[in-house]
Design a protein around this motif. Structure first.
Motif, PDB file in Angstrom:
ATOM      1  N   LEU A 126     -32.512  -1.171   3.345  1.00  0.00           N
ATOM      2  CA  LEU A 126     -33.246  -0.846   4.565  1.00  0.00           C
ATOM      3  C   LEU A 126     -33.479  -2.094   5.418  1.00  0.00           C
ATOM      4  CD1 LEU A 126     -34.526   1.553   6.024  1.00  0.00           C
ATOM      5  CD2 LEU A 126     -36.623   1.130   4.745  1.00  0.00           C
ATOM      6  N   LEU A 127     -33.823  -3.206   4.776  1.00  0.00           N
ATOM      7  CA  LEU A 127     -34.013  -4.462   5.496  1.00  0.00           C
ATOM      8  C   LEU A 127     -32.719  -4.883   6.188  1.00  0.00           C
ATOM      9  CD1 LEU A 127     -35.679  -6.924   6.302  1.00  0.00           C
ATOM     10  CD2 LEU A 127     -35.123  -7.934   4.080  1.00  0.00           C
ATOM     11  N   ASN A 128     -31.610  -4.786   5.497  1.00  0.00           N
ATOM     12  CA  ASN A 128     -30.322  -5.133   6.104  1.00  0.00           C
ATOM     13  C   ASN A 128     -30.007  -4.226   7.290  1.00  0.00           C
ATOM     14  OD1 ASN A 128     -29.815  -7.268   4.390  1.00  0.00           O
ATOM     15  ND2 ASN A 128     -28.747  -6.004   2.895  1.00  0.00           N
ATOM     16  N   ASP A 129     -30.312  -2.939   7.165  1.00  0.00           N
ATOM     17  CA  ASP A 129     -30.093  -2.003   8.277  1.00  0.00           C
ATOM     18  C   ASP A 129     -30.942  -2.390   9.485  1.00  0.00           C
ATOM     19  OD1 ASP A 129     -28.324  -0.595   6.699  1.00  0.00           O
ATOM     20  OD2 ASP A 129     -29.727   1.032   6.239  1.00  0.00           O
ATOM     21  N   TYR A 130     -32.207  -2.729   9.237  1.00  0.00           N
ATOM     22  CA  TYR A 130     -33.094  -3.108  10.343  1.00  0.00           C
ATOM     23  C   TYR A 130     -32.681  -4.439  10.966  1.00  0.00           C
ATOM     24  CZ  TYR A 130     -36.503   0.619  10.635  1.00  0.00           C
ATOM     25  OH  TYR A 130     -37.121   1.826  10.887  1.00  0.00           O
ATOM     26  N   LYS A 131     -32.167  -5.360  10.164  1.00  0.00           N
ATOM     27  CA  LYS A 131     -31.668  -6.621  10.719  1.00  0.00           C
ATOM     28  C   LYS A 131     -30.465  -6.356  11.624  1.00  0.00           C
ATOM     29  CE  LYS A 131     -33.222  -9.886   7.203  1.00  0.00           C
ATOM     30  NZ  LYS A 131     -32.792 -10.812   6.137  1.00  0.00           N
ATOM     31  N   THR A 132     -29.614  -5.425  11.226  1.00  0.00           N
ATOM     32  CA  THR A 132     -28.465  -5.053  12.058  1.00  0.00           C
ATOM     33  C   THR A 132     -28.939  -4.461  13.378  1.00  0.00           C
ATOM     34  OG1 THR A 132     -27.114  -4.644  10.097  1.00  0.00           O
ATOM     35  CG2 THR A 132     -26.390  -3.614  12.160  1.00  0.00           C
ATOM     36  N   ILE A 133     -29.941  -3.597  13.320  1.00  0.00           N
ATOM     37  CA  ILE A 133     -30.504  -2.998  14.541  1.00  0.00           C
ATOM     38  C   ILE A 133     -31.083  -4.087  15.437  1.00  0.00           C
ATOM     39  CG2 ILE A 133     -32.357  -1.516  15.419  1.00  0.00           C
ATOM     40  CD1 ILE A 133     -31.893   0.209  12.846  1.00  0.00           C
ATOM     41  N   LYS A 134     -31.834  -5.004  14.839  1.00  0.00           N
ATOM     42  CA  LYS A 134     -32.439  -6.104  15.602  1.00  0.00           C
ATOM     43  C   LYS A 134     -31.360  -6.938  16.295  1.00  0.00           C
ATOM     44  CE  LYS A 134     -34.980 -10.343  14.813  1.00  0.00           C
ATOM     45  NZ  LYS A 134     -35.588 -11.191  13.794  1.00  0.00           N
ATOM     46  N   ASN A 135     -30.289  -7.252  15.578  1.00  0.00           N
ATOM     47  CA  ASN A 135     -29.193  -8.028  16.171  1.00  0.00           C
ATOM     48  C   ASN A 135     -28.517  -7.274  17.302  1.00  0.00           C
ATOM     49  OD1 ASN A 135     -29.634 -10.198  14.475  1.00  0.00           O
ATOM     50  ND2 ASN A 135     -28.184  -9.478  12.934  1.00  0.00           N
ATOM     51  N   LYS A 136     -28.391  -5.968  17.174  1.00  0.00           N
ATOM     52  CA  LYS A 136     -27.805  -5.166  18.254  1.00  0.00           C
ATOM     53  C   LYS A 136     -28.702  -5.166  19.485  1.00  0.00           C
ATOM     54  CE  LYS A 136     -24.937  -2.133  15.433  1.00  0.00           C
ATOM     55  NZ  LYS A 136     -24.650  -0.765  15.018  1.00  0.00           N
ATOM     56  N   ILE A 137     -30.016  -5.146  19.275  1.00  0.00           N
ATOM     57  CA  ILE A 137     -30.959  -5.208  20.398  1.00  0.00           C
ATOM     58  C   ILE A 137     -30.809  -6.548  21.114  1.00  0.00           C
ATOM     59  CG2 ILE A 137     -33.404  -5.346  21.030  1.00  0.00           C
ATOM     60  CD1 ILE A 137     -33.956  -3.338  18.756  1.00  0.00           C
ATOM     61  N   ILE A 138     -30.738  -7.629  20.338  1.00  0.00           N
ATOM     62  CA  ILE A 138     -30.589  -8.967  20.922  1.00  0.00           C
ATOM     63  C   ILE A 138     -29.283  -9.070  21.704  1.00  0.00           C
ATOM     64  CG2 ILE A 138     -30.243 -11.414  20.359  1.00  0.00           C
ATOM     65  CD1 ILE A 138     -32.238 -10.938  17.999  1.00  0.00           C
ATOM     66  N   ASP A 139     -28.192  -8.566  21.130  1.00  0.00           N
ATOM     67  CA  ASP A 139     -26.898  -8.576  21.832  1.00  0.00           C
ATOM     68  C   ASP A 139     -26.975  -7.786  23.128  1.00  0.00           C
ATOM     69  OD1 ASP A 139     -25.790 -10.110  19.815  1.00  0.00           O
ATOM     70  OD2 ASP A 139     -24.771  -8.413  18.845  1.00  0.00           O
ATOM     71  N   TYR A 140     -27.602  -6.620  23.081  1.00  0.00           N
ATOM     72  CA  TYR A 140     -27.736  -5.780  24.267  1.00  0.00           C
ATOM     73  C   TYR A 140     -28.539  -6.514  25.343  1.00  0.00           C
ATOM     74  CZ  TYR A 140     -28.953  -1.898  27.307  1.00  0.00           C
ATOM     75  OH  TYR A 140     -29.125  -1.087  28.399  1.00  0.00           O
ATOM     76  N   GLU A 141     -29.639  -7.142  24.929  1.00  0.00           N
ATOM     77  CA  GLU A 141     -30.470  -7.866  25.893  1.00  0.00           C
ATOM     78  C   GLU A 141     -29.694  -9.020  26.539  1.00  0.00           C
ATOM     79  OE1 GLU A 141     -34.951  -7.205  24.045  1.00  0.00           O
ATOM     80  OE2 GLU A 141     -33.839  -9.003  23.490  1.00  0.00           O
ATOM     81  N   GLN A 142     -28.895  -9.715  25.750  1.00  0.00           N
ATOM     82  CA  GLN A 142     -28.119 -10.836  26.285  1.00  0.00           C
ATOM     83  C   GLN A 142     -27.042 -10.358  27.251  1.00  0.00           C
ATOM     84  OE1 GLN A 142     -26.772 -12.793  22.733  1.00  0.00           O
ATOM     85  NE2 GLN A 142     -28.661 -13.998  22.516  1.00  0.00           N
ATOM     86  N   LYS A 143     -26.401  -9.237  26.940  1.00  0.00           N
ATOM     87  CA  LYS A 143     -25.347  -8.721  27.802  1.00  0.00           C
ATOM     88  C   LYS A 143     -25.899  -8.157  29.110  1.00  0.00           C
ATOM     89  CE  LYS A 143     -22.068  -7.632  24.159  1.00  0.00           C
ATOM     90  NZ  LYS A 143     -21.401  -6.592  23.395  1.00  0.00           N
ATOM     91  N   HIS A 144     -27.117  -7.640  29.068  1.00  0.00           N
ATOM     92  CA  HIS A 144     -27.682  -6.976  30.231  1.00  0.00           C
ATOM     93  C   HIS A 144     -28.797  -7.787  30.906  1.00  0.00           C
ATOM     94  CE1 HIS A 144     -25.639  -3.743  28.081  1.00  0.00           C
ATOM     95  NE2 HIS A 144     -25.427  -3.240  29.262  1.00  0.00           N
ATOM     96  N   ALA A 145     -28.880  -9.057  30.585  1.00  0.00           N
ATOM     97  CA  ALA A 145     -29.892  -9.905  31.219  1.00  0.00           C
ATOM     98  C   ALA A 145     -29.526 -10.139  32.677  1.00  0.00           C
ATOM     99  CB  ALA A 145     -30.001 -11.243  30.477  1.00  0.00           C
ATOM    100  N   SER A 146     -30.528 -10.163  33.519  1.00  0.00           N
ATOM    101  CA  SER A 146     -30.292 -10.443  34.954  1.00  0.00           C
ATOM    102  C   SER A 146     -29.887 -11.897  35.118  1.00  0.00           C
ATOM    103  CB  SER A 146     -31.565 -10.175  35.741  1.00  0.00           C
ATOM    104  OG  SER A 146     -31.926  -8.821  35.617  1.00  0.00           O
ATOM    105  N   PRO A 147     -29.028 -12.186  36.085  1.00  0.00           N
ATOM    106  CA  PRO A 147     -28.643 -13.586  36.336  1.00  0.00           C
ATOM    107  C   PRO A 147     -29.881 -14.421  36.664  1.00  0.00           C
ATOM    108  CG  PRO A 147     -27.255 -12.085  37.594  1.00  0.00           C
ATOM    109  CD  PRO A 147     -28.344 -11.264  36.967  1.00  0.00           C
ATOM    110  N   GLY A 148     -29.933 -15.610  36.096  1.00  0.00           N
ATOM    111  CA  GLY A 148     -31.077 -16.492  36.331  1.00  0.00           C
ATOM    112  C   GLY A 148     -32.220 -16.276  35.358  1.00  0.00           C
ATOM    113  N   GLN A 149     -32.114 -15.263  34.518  1.00  0.00           N
ATOM    114  CA  GLN A 149     -33.146 -14.996  33.515  1.00  0.00           C
ATOM    115  C   GLN A 149     -32.797 -15.720  32.240  1.00  0.00           C
ATOM    116  OE1 GLN A 149     -33.576 -10.866  32.569  1.00  0.00           O
ATOM    117  NE2 GLN A 149     -35.635 -10.769  33.353  1.00  0.00           N
ATOM    118  N   ASP A 150     -33.782 -16.362  31.609  1.00  0.00           N
ATOM    119  CA  ASP A 150     -33.542 -17.036  30.337  1.00  0.00           C
ATOM    120  C   ASP A 150     -34.348 -16.405  29.257  1.00  0.00           C
ATOM    121  OD1 ASP A 150     -31.719 -18.850  31.363  1.00  0.00           O
ATOM    122  OD2 ASP A 150     -33.278 -20.296  31.888  1.00  0.00           O
TER     123      ASP A 150
END
Length: 76
Positions: free
Chosen positions: A52-76
């Motif tokens: 379950l922990l590994n599954d949640y870590k995978t979900i967390k990483n997907k959220i981070i990837d999504y946020e990075q791909k969809h970040a507005s220009p100039g946002q850090d």
């Protein structure tokens, strides 16, 4: 007793924020790493929590990837 052959895998959709996913990861980490007085040398009880922990870590990483791909220009 439940026959292991009868257990089926299911998929569930759960809405959670990134913070909630991180809280679940932290809680699972605590459960896995807390020594219990009755804990024997058999560590099999930990395997579902570790999965379950590994599954949640995978979900967390997907959220981070999504946020990075969809970040507005100039946002850090």
């Amino acid at each position: 007793m439940v026959d292991k052959k009868e257990i089926q895998e299911v998929t569930a959709s759960i809405r959670a924020t990134k913070a909630e996913v991180e809280l679940v990861c932290n809680a699972l980490h605590q459960v896995i790493n807390t020594p219990f007085p009755t804990e024997s040398t058999d560590q099999n009880w930990k395997s579902p929590y570790m999965k379950l922990l590994n599954d949640y870590k995978t979900i967390k990483n997907k959220i981070i990837d999504y946020e990075q791909k969809h970040a507005s220009p100039g946002q850090d």
